[in-house]
Design a protein around this motif. Structure first.
Motif, PDB file in Angstrom:
ATOM      1  N   UNK A 214      29.117  -1.489  50.929  1.00  0.00           N
ATOM      2  CA  UNK A 214      29.381  -1.446  52.363  1.00  0.00           C
ATOM      3  C   UNK A 214      28.095  -1.399  53.191  1.00  0.00           C
ATOM      4  N   UNK A 215      26.970  -1.803  52.600  1.00  0.00           N
ATOM      5  CA  UNK A 215      25.716  -1.740  53.338  1.00  0.00           C
ATOM      6  C   UNK A 215      25.686  -2.694  54.528  1.00  0.00           C
ATOM      7  N   UNK A 216      26.586  -3.682  54.540  1.00  0.00           N
ATOM      8  CA  UNK A 216      26.678  -4.581  55.690  1.00  0.00           C
ATOM      9  C   UNK A 216      27.697  -4.150  56.727  1.00  0.00           C
TER      10      UNK A 216
ATOM     11  N   UNK B  73      30.396   1.900  58.986  1.00  0.00           N
ATOM     12  CA  UNK B  73      30.293   2.792  57.830  1.00  0.00           C
ATOM     13  C   UNK B  73      28.885   3.362  57.709  1.00  0.00           C
ATOM     14  N   UNK B  74      27.883   2.519  57.923  1.00  0.00           N
ATOM     15  CA  UNK B  74      26.486   2.959  57.825  1.00  0.00           C
ATOM     16  C   UNK B  74      26.160   3.969  58.914  1.00  0.00           C
ATOM     17  N   UNK B  75      26.649   3.739  60.147  1.00  0.00           N
ATOM     18  CA  UNK B  75      26.374   4.666  61.242  1.00  0.00           C
ATOM     19  C   UNK B  75      27.087   6.007  61.035  1.00  0.00           C
ATOM     20  N   UNK B  76      28.292   5.982  60.478  1.00  0.00           N
ATOM     21  CA  UNK B  76      28.972   7.232  60.151  1.00  0.00           C
ATOM     22  C   UNK B  76      28.161   8.029  59.128  1.00  0.00           C
ATOM     23  N   UNK B  77      27.639   7.320  58.125  1.00  0.00           N
ATOM     24  CA  UNK B  77      26.820   7.988  57.111  1.00  0.00           C
ATOM     25  C   UNK B  77      25.545   8.543  57.728  1.00  0.00           C
ATOM     26  N   UNK B  78      24.928   7.793  58.645  1.00  0.00           N
ATOM     27  CA  UNK B  78      23.712   8.279  59.309  1.00  0.00           C
ATOM     28  C   UNK B  78      23.994   9.531  60.132  1.00  0.00           C
TER      29      UNK B  78
ATOM     30  N   UNK C 149      18.548  15.231  64.933  1.00  0.00           N
ATOM     31  CA  UNK C 149      19.214  15.120  66.235  1.00  0.00           C
ATOM     32  C   UNK C 149      19.355  13.673  66.672  1.00  0.00           C
ATOM     33  N   UNK C 150      18.387  12.840  66.276  1.00  0.00           N
ATOM     34  CA  UNK C 150      18.497  11.410  66.596  1.00  0.00           C
ATOM     35  C   UNK C 150      19.605  10.763  65.768  1.00  0.00           C
ATOM     36  N   UNK C 151      19.649  11.096  64.474  1.00  0.00           N
ATOM     37  CA  UNK C 151      20.637  10.465  63.595  1.00  0.00           C
ATOM     38  C   UNK C 151      22.069  10.921  63.897  1.00  0.00           C
ATOM     39  N   UNK C 152      22.214  12.156  64.358  1.00  0.00           N
ATOM     40  CA  UNK C 152      23.556  12.715  64.488  1.00  0.00           C
ATOM     41  C   UNK C 152      24.384  12.022  65.572  1.00  0.00           C
ATOM     42  N   UNK C 153      23.737  11.285  66.454  1.00  0.00           N
ATOM     43  CA  UNK C 153      24.461  10.566  67.510  1.00  0.00           C
ATOM     44  C   UNK C 153      24.632   9.089  67.167  1.00  0.00           C
ATOM     45  N   UNK C 154      24.321   8.704  65.934  1.00  0.00           N
ATOM     46  CA  UNK C 154      24.336   7.281  65.570  1.00  0.00           C
ATOM     47  C   UNK C 154      25.702   6.648  65.776  1.00  0.00           C
ATOM     48  N   UNK C 155      26.748   7.297  65.277  1.00  0.00           N
ATOM     49  CA  UNK C 155      28.076   6.693  65.354  1.00  0.00           C
ATOM     50  C   UNK C 155      28.551   6.580  66.797  1.00  0.00           C
ATOM     51  N   UNK C 156      28.165   7.551  67.639  1.00  0.00           N
ATOM     52  CA  UNK C 156      28.581   7.511  69.041  1.00  0.00           C
ATOM     53  C   UNK C 156      27.865   6.385  69.793  1.00  0.00           C
ATOM     54  N   UNK C 157      26.580   6.183  69.474  1.00  0.00           N
ATOM     55  CA  UNK C 157      25.847   5.075  70.087  1.00  0.00           C
ATOM     56  C   UNK C 157      26.446   3.742  69.643  1.00  0.00           C
ATOM     57  N   UNK C 158      26.807   3.659  68.371  1.00  0.00           N
ATOM     58  CA  UNK C 158      27.396   2.416  67.862  1.00  0.00           C
ATOM     59  C   UNK C 158      28.733   2.122  68.535  1.00  0.00           C
TER      60      UNK C 158
END
Length: 237
Positions: A155-157, A161-166, A218-227
């Motif tokens: 699922x690397x593409x 899924x990647x942003x949730x993991x981040x 703190x930067x990574x924890x908002x990844x899914x919301x930014x996506x």
């Protein structure tokens, strides 16, 4: 005597509050500002009284410790849920390994077993109380698993899924920085950088590293919301 009858007036008399009375002018803001200031001061006075009352009746240190324990459980709960899902749908996970491109039949079984045993074991290392660096080891194991998880399922593409993991990795990094600051030689400084000398240089390095990990988390924890926000904006264009 002569009395002259009064002729009716061409316009009816104005009655206070009647339909013909001019509308009342609103008070200017500056005339109301003392009342607003008084109300705000009273509100803050009540809040200060409430804070003092809570501080007298509640052990804030105990509440803080319980909130820390709850935060740890919430961060690692997703790994427990994933392990339970693998256990209850083991045959489906084996087929998922085949779909992901793993050719070996042995890997179709070994990879789900790795997920089944590694995630709960690392979670226990994190949540169980310890004065050693065992919780840090658990965080490192879970971070490694998060990096491997998208690759294992092919699922690397899949950017969602990647942003949730981040996002999960961001929470783990913040938790790891917290455990680093709880080390025996570091916690005694109260989170402040000690003076530069030979005895405290290692402590300063640990604290600086923990601060960097926390900032990156703190930067990574908002990844899914930014996506999700970017996806919504792109859908409306």
């Amino acid at each position: 005597t002569y009395s002259r009858s009064r002729e009716p007036s061409s316009s009816p008399p104005l009655i206070a509050g009647g339909a013909d009375a001019p509308p009342p002018r609103p008070l200017p803001f500056f005339s109301l500002s003392p009342y607003i200031l008084f109300a705000v001061c009273r509100m803050f006075a009540h809040l200060e009284w409430l804070h003092l009352a809570v501080e007298e009746r509640v052990n804030l240190k105990r509440v803080h410790r319980r909130l820390q324990s709850l935060a740890k459980l919430l961060i690692v709960a997703t790994f427990v849920e994933d392990a339970l899902r693998v256990l209850t749908t083991f045959a489906v996970q084996q087929r998922s390994m085949e779909i992901a491109g793993w050719k070996s039949q042995a890997l179709h079984t070994l990879l789900p077993l790795l997920s089944l045993f590694l995630q709960p074991a690392a979670t226990l290392l994190v949540v169980l109380p310890s004065k050693t660096r065992r919780p840090e080891v658990g965080c490192y194991l879970l971070l490694g698993w998060c990096s491997w998880h998208p690759l294992m399922y092919g699922q690397q593409g899949n950017w969602e899924f990647v942003m949730e993991t981040a996002t999960i990795m961001g929470g783990l990094l913040i938790l790891l920085s917290h455990f680093m600051l709880l080390r025996p030689g570091v916690a005694c400084t109260g989170g402040l950088l000690p003076r530069a000398n030979n005895a405290s240089s290692l402590v300063a390095q640990v604290q600086q590293r923990a601060a960097k990990l926390q900032a990156f988390g703190r930067v990574l924890i908002v990844s899914i919301f930014v996506y999700i926000a970017g996806d919504k904006v792109g859908a409306h264009q």
